[in-house]
Scaffold this active site. Sequence first.
Site, mmCIF file in Angstrom:
data_model
loop_
_atom_site.group_PDB
_atom_site.id
_atom_site.type_symbol
_atom_site.label_atom_id
_atom_site.label_comp_id
_atom_site.label_asym_id
_atom_site.label_seq_id
_atom_site.Cartn_x
_atom_site.Cartn_y
_atom_site.Cartn_z
ATOM 1 N N GLU A 39 34.115 38.232 26.040
ATOM 2 C CA GLU A 39 35.306 39.056 26.185
ATOM 3 C C GLU A 39 35.239 40.152 25.137
ATOM 4 O O GLU A 39 34.850 39.898 24.002
ATOM 5 C CB GLU A 39 36.556 38.204 25.981
ATOM 6 C CG GLU A 39 37.843 38.942 26.237
ATOM 7 C CD GLU A 39 39.026 38.015 26.120
ATOM 8 O OE1 GLU A 39 39.420 37.429 27.142
ATOM 9 O OE2 GLU A 39 39.537 37.880 24.988
ATOM 10 N N TYR A 49 25.951 45.088 27.170
ATOM 11 C CA TYR A 49 26.261 43.904 27.972
ATOM 12 C C TYR A 49 25.969 44.140 29.454
ATOM 13 O O TYR A 49 25.384 43.290 30.128
ATOM 14 C CB TYR A 49 27.720 43.484 27.777
ATOM 15 C CG TYR A 49 28.071 43.119 26.351
ATOM 16 C CD1 TYR A 49 27.205 42.385 25.556
ATOM 17 C CD2 TYR A 49 29.282 43.516 25.793
ATOM 18 C CE1 TYR A 49 27.531 42.053 24.248
ATOM 19 C CE2 TYR A 49 29.613 43.184 24.488
ATOM 20 C CZ TYR A 49 28.737 42.452 23.722
ATOM 21 O OH TYR A 49 29.061 42.119 22.434
#
Length: 153
Positions: free
Chosen positions: A111, A122
Amino acid sequence: MIGPNDDLDRIMAVMEAAFDPAFGEAWSRRQVEDALLIGNCHYGLLDTFGDALREDAEAAGFFLSRHGYEEEELLLLAVDPRFRRRGVGRALLEQFASQSRERGAKRLLLEMRRGNPAEILYRDFGFVPIGERIDYYRFSDGTRTDAITFALG
């Protein structure tokens, strides 16, 4: 998995250098120690070349993760700004993914706050957004931003 004090010192040195206090994302030493005492939390440290950290080497980056049934969540990933754009972040993700898979994780989670520049890293690694939390993060000036949850199956 609590590490030796010198590993905690290295984690905290990278944390202090890497996280902007305005975002309030850095953890205290106590928070890191407590997480690692639980037993399902793990960490990795890499040197300035993105290699396994030798005893006498300076840490360029670290990750901290928490393992659950068939999942592992990346809690923190940080690279000292002096060593960014050298592949250390990607090497940390590779180490995280490899070690997580060895522990039986079939899905990896993370997160991050909306607007975090690490989102490119990511996504390039294969993480995809699966949800968001509106106004989840609060900055030191009182403003808020969303959290985005990513997964890699």
